[in-house]
Every structure is written in structure tokens, then in C-alpha cells.
Design an enzyme around this catalytic site. Structure first.
Site, PDB file in Angstrom:
ATOM      1  N   GLU A  46      32.320  -7.981   8.737  1.00  0.00           N
ATOM      2  CA  GLU A  46      31.955  -8.037   7.320  1.00  0.00           C
ATOM      3  C   GLU A  46      32.974  -8.962   6.654  1.00  0.00           C
ATOM      4  OE1 GLU A  46      31.620  -5.595   3.168  1.00  0.00           O
ATOM      5  OE2 GLU A  46      33.300  -5.362   4.522  1.00  0.00           O
ATOM      6  N   ASP A  51      34.759  -3.361   8.862  1.00  0.00           N
ATOM      7  CA  ASP A  51      34.811  -3.357   7.401  1.00  0.00           C
ATOM      8  C   ASP A  51      35.904  -4.302   6.888  1.00  0.00           C
ATOM      9  OD1 ASP A  51      33.880  -1.888   4.944  1.00  0.00           O
ATOM     10  OD2 ASP A  51      36.011  -1.380   4.822  1.00  0.00           O
TER      11      ASP A  51
END
Ligand code: NOJ
Length: 551
Positions: A276, A209
Site C-alpha cells: 500500500e 500497510d
């Protein structure tokens, strides 16, 4: 399951949003048991791995992206045993389980942050996070002008243990998500240990993330243009200077951390890390996937492209060159839990910027147009070489929930902007399995943490399974052909004859893919039609339609 140590180079990875995939215990919130029970359906679809959005212990202020214990499962989603069972079931079915690691920030309920609040300024406990004194005479102003991605300032002031107004802490996202200090050795060691914890339990790897966050520019200088997207830009779909340095996105120091993680992951057999990283242009993103860094990065350049020949041509060429330059496979992605589902997005010429969502007050989409284009766009994407990502529900042609009322909304964006930006709940609504069952089969009791629109029944899996021409069968055919013709590891050439303002054609191995974006029908060349995004090809390819032809 694609075999071999470098399975990820051509893998199709299916994103599960655990809250909304399948609810095994009937409380209205999806869980690990539900995922395990429905896993055979994904095996039938023909994917190689699942990536599950976070299921760790968490107060759920940002749907689990606010972790309070990185080594345990939140009771809403199950137990560590449920995780082990899921991995075991995945093994049987040939599906790897990738977990979502959230290293930029923890929950404010994480024991480390709680300890920091109780500890004095300058203490080792505060050093694990980004505490700073405020500006102004009494420190009443935030330390700089950084905005939160979810709206408002990225700083919150605390009350010191003695009751006086105190320091501020940084949170690039919600105030319940304090940013870690990645210059801190303890933080670095902790995350390597967390990686090992899940690798030892059999995780197939990690989706990381906010992989372009973590490191902040020394001195925390003001940001020039205070925008609130994950790429630091005000709007998508517009050419911009994307090379300007940004004080909290894409700092060089992040690469050293990635290299440390890669060494840990390489201690295991065939695990992966996918970033990401909302960094563009792709030449910058490619730095995240150099040989000793991440295996893959989500191709947000591709996701941001509209359903237009010129935009897709440019981004595909650029992706293959830039990722190819560093020896990494390109990936392709159209939807995820942060963006408007592509079956809805492609119905518009201009969509709200990333993360803003569509609410009842926004012009409503032409659903049929969106679905037709979505099926074409997926057919175009799955013929490309490299890895691909699919977001749960897109194989059903599921549209965004665009009329969700404010009272149901849960995305912190909605609250932090007082409803001005409705946020991402519309793409997170529980998916339909059986048209006639309560909650369309999502939960046995009919409970659902977000209400499902009535039309979701039409998209239920049982209405599409085995039905020729359904979106589900289209996905199954594309995925099977992709494997049979080894397209993931295939070659790529544009076919000039079909490349114009309104159409594109490319060849991968023995397959010719042609896309008609608009305008007049295209005569089909000789060859066997293997699949088309719309049934009923009468020797010509209509607008918003894609065909795969075996040469
Ligand atoms: C990116 C995740 O995909 C998104 O859902 C989340 O809100 C932010 N990172 C913060 O963790």
C-alpha cells in the site's frame, strides 16, 4: 485458484473487511467464522485470493490498524484456530488468504509501547518508537510541524513515570498508533519473525500497510506543505509536482527493509507481498516492485483517475510502461476501505479528497448514474492485463452510505477533525447477503456495528444471484471471461479507431474492449459480443457503457 509460482501476476484478489463481511457469532461484528461460511460465494464469483484487513488483537481505535499483538487474533474476530480453518477452507476452494501487516505503527496498548512509557528517556524501550524532546522553553511544543493523516498534530506529549510533562512521540495516524523506529534492529528482527509466523500458518502473503511510510528523514525536518493525505498532497484530481521529497513518505531507506522481507517471503513457495504505497508518479511507485522488493503495489494512480477517457488513457499507458520497466505486473483497483466506493465516486465530477468521506451535508449523489459508470469502469478494468483488486460489496454495485449520522461514526478522522471531515465509515458498512433477513443476512441476530441504509436490501446478493443483467452476474461473467481468454497475462494495444476524447478501445489477446464515456452512441464492429456493462445493446454502445467483443 490460478496455479503456478507466479500466480499473482494475473490474480484477482478480493478485499475482505472482516468487520463488515459476515458475522458468524451474531454480535454485530464480522468475524473469521463468518468469512469461512461465506467463502463458497467468493469461489463462485471466480477470484484467486482474499486479502483480509487486520484481524489481530487490537483495541480497535482504527478498526484494527492499531495492533497490540501481531501473533494473535482479536477475540472479536475469533481465534488462531479459526484462522487455520479459514486457510484450510480456502485451500479446498482454491482461494489463498492474504493477511494485512501493519509495520509503520503499533497500538499504544502494545506491550512495547507500554514498556516505553514506563522506561526513562533514552532507554532501549523508548528507542523502538519515535520519542523526541519538545521545542519551546519547557519542551511544550511538538518537535516539528508534521500533521497526522487523521487531522491535528502527529505528536503527543507523554507524562513521564515521575509525573512530570515529558517527551513527545510520533504518530502519523491516531495518537493510539505510535510509529515504530525503523532504524532499530529489534524492530526489524521482530517483523521478520512476524512474517514467518503467518507464513508458517499458511498465509498466502501480505498486504503491507503504509508501505511508503516506516522510514523518516534524519533530523525529522519540518514538512513544507502540511497536508493530511496518504500521499502528502492536499487534493487529488489535480496535476501536481509529485516528485518533491517528503520527510515521512517514500524515503529511500525503506527499500532496504523491503528487500530483507522479500528474502524471508522467498524462503516459502509462492507467497506474495503487496504494497500500500501512495507514491506518485507511477515511475516512483514502480520502485516498490523491483524484482527483489514487493510483488505488487496497489495502483493508486488508477484509483485516483476519474471516469474520463483522457485520464484513463494516460494512467493505463503509464502503468504498463512503468511497471513493465521493472518487470512487474501492473495492478488495477477502484475501491477499498479508505476511499469512497466507486459506485458513488463516479457520480461526481469532484469528490472529497481521499479519506474525507461524504456525509449527509454533502450534495447527495445520483445513484443510478454512479452505478452505471461503476459497472462500465469495472468492465473496462477487468479486461486489462495484470492483477486486479476488488473490494467487498462492489460486485453488488453497492454505493457508499452517504447519510450516516455523526453519532454512529467510528473513524478517528471524524473525531480528530471534530466532524469537519466525516471519514471513511461510509464505505465500511456491513454488506447485504439476503434482502429479507435481519441485517440483510450480515448477522444472524440482526446486529450490525454500523447501521445499514435501507436501500442496501436492493443490492443483496440473493436478489442478484442468477439474475441476468445484475451487477453480480456482470462481475461473474467478466471474471470468467478474463480467465478463459487469459487476459491477466495478455497483451495490450490501444485501438486508435476508438480512442478519442469520449471513447477508448483496447485489444487484449483476442478481446476488443470499447468504452463510451459520453456523447453519441458508437457503432459496434463485427465480432461476437461477449459481455456488456448494460444489457440491451442495439448494435450501438451508449454513453457510460463498455463492451467486450471477441475478434
Ligand atoms: C492505511 C489503511 O488502509 C487505513 O485504513 C489505516 O487507517 C491506515 N493505513 C493506518 O494504519
Amino acid at each position: 485458484m490460478t496455479q503456478g509460482a507466479e500466480w499473482w501476476r494475473s490474480a484477482v484478489i478480493y478485499q475482505i473487511y472482516p468487520r463488515s463481511f459476515a458475522d458468524g457469532d451474531g454480535d454485530g461484528m464480522g468475524d473469521l467464522q463468518g468469512i469461512r461460511e461465506r467463502l463458497p460465494e467468493l469461489a463462485k464469483l471466480g477470484i484467486d485470493a482474499v486479502w483480509c484487513s487486520p484481524f489481530f488483537r487490537s483495541p480497535q481505535k482504527d478498526a484494527g490498524y492499531d495492533v497490540s499483538d501481531y501473533r494473535d487474533i482479536d477475540p472479536r474476530f475469533g481465534t488462531l484456530k479459526d484462522f487455520d480453518d479459514l486457510v484450510a477452507e480456502g485451500k479446498k476452494l482454491g482461494i489463498r488468504v492474504i493477511v494485512d501487516l501493519v509495520p509503520n505503527h503499533s497500538s499504544d496498548q502494545h506491550p512495547w509501547f507500554q514498556e516505553a512509557l514506563k522506561s526513562p528517556k533514552g532507554s532501549p524501550a523508548r528507542e523502538r518508537y519515535m520519542f523526541r524532546d519538545g521545542k519551546g522553553r519547557n519542551g511544550e511544543l511538538p518537535p516539528n510541524n508534521w500533521p497526522s493523516v487523521f487531522g491535528g498534530a502527529a505528536w503527543t506529549r507523554i507524562t513521564e513515570p515521575d509525573g512530570t510533562p515529558g517527551q513527545w512521540y510520533l504518530h502519523i495516524f491516531d495518537s493510539s498508533q505510535p510509529d515504530f523506529n525503523w532504524d532499530n534492529e529489534e524492530v526489524r528482527e521482530e517483523f521478520k519473525d512476524i512474517l514467518r509466523f503467518w507464513l508458517d500458518r499458511g498465509a498466502g502473503g501480505f498486504r503491507i500497510d503504509v508501505a511508503h511510510g516506516l522510514v523518516k528523514e534524519k533530523g525529522l525536518p519540518d514538512v513544507e506543505e502540511a497536508s493530511t493525505t496518504m500521499s502528502g498532497e492536499e487534493e487529488t484530481n489535480k496535476p501536481k509536482d509529485r516528485t518533491k521529497p517528503h520527510p515521512f513518505w517514500g524515503q529511500e531507506g525503506v527499500h532496504e527493509i523491503i528487500r530483507e522481507w522479500r528474502k524471508v517471503v522467498d524462503e516459502y513457495d509462492d507467497r506474495i507481498m503487496a504494497a500500500e504505497a501512495w507514491v506518485l508518479p507511477l515511475s516512483r511507485m514502480a520502485k516498490w516492485v523491483r524484482q527483489d522488493e514487493y510483488h505488487q503495489s496497489f495502483n493508486f494512480g488508477y484509483l485516483e483517475a476519474q471516469w474520463k477517457a483522457d485520464q484513463l488513457k494516460e494512467v493505463v499507458s503509464e502503468s504498463l510502461v512503468e511497471f513493465g520497466n521493472v518487470g512487474a505486473p501492473s495492478t488495477w483497483v477502484l475501491s477499498n476501505h479508505d476511499v469512497i466506493r466507486h459506485a458513488t465516486r463516479f457520480a461526481y465530477d469532484q469528490v472529497p479528497k481521499q479519506g474525507d468521506g461524504i456525509g449527509p451535508d454533502y450534495p447527495q449523489p445520483d445513484v443510478a448514474k454512479g452505478l452505471r459508470r461503476a459497472r462500465a469502469a469495472t468492465s473496462f478494468m477487468l479486461g486489462l492485463p495484470g492483477g486486479a483488486y476488488i473490494y467487498q460489496g462492489e460486485e453488488l454495485g453497492l454505493p457508499e452510505h452517504t447519510t450516516l449520522e455523526g453519532k454512529y461514526r467510528q473513524d478517528p478522522t471524524y473525531f480528530r477533525t471534530k466532524g469537519e471531515r466525516v471519514g471513511r465509515d461510509g464505505c465500511r458498512v456491513p454488506i447485504p447477503w439476503e434482502a429479507a433477513a435481519p441485517a440483510f443476512g450480515f448477522s444472524k441476530t440482526g446486529e450490525s456495528w454500523l447501521p445499514q441504509p435501507e436501500q442496501y436490501g436492493e443490492y443483496a446478493r440473493d436478489k442478484q444471484d442468477g439474475v441476468a443483467g445484475s451487477t453480480l452476474e456482470l462481475y461473474k461473467s467478466l471474471l470468467k471471461l478474463r480467465k478463459d481468454h487469459n487476459l491477466g497475462l495478455g497483451s495490450f494495444d490501444w485501438v486508435a479507431e476508438y480512442c478519442s476524447e469520449q471513447s477508448l478501445g483496447y485489444q487484449n489477446n483476442d478481446i476488443l474492449v470499447i468504452a463510451n464515456f459520453a456523447g453519441k452512441p458508437i457503432e459496434l464492429p463485427a465480432g461476437e459480443v461477449l459481455v456488456t456493462s448494460q444489457v440491451g445493446l442495439d448494435g450501438v454502445l451508449e454513453h457510460d457503457q463498455v463492451v467486450w467483443i471477441k475478434l
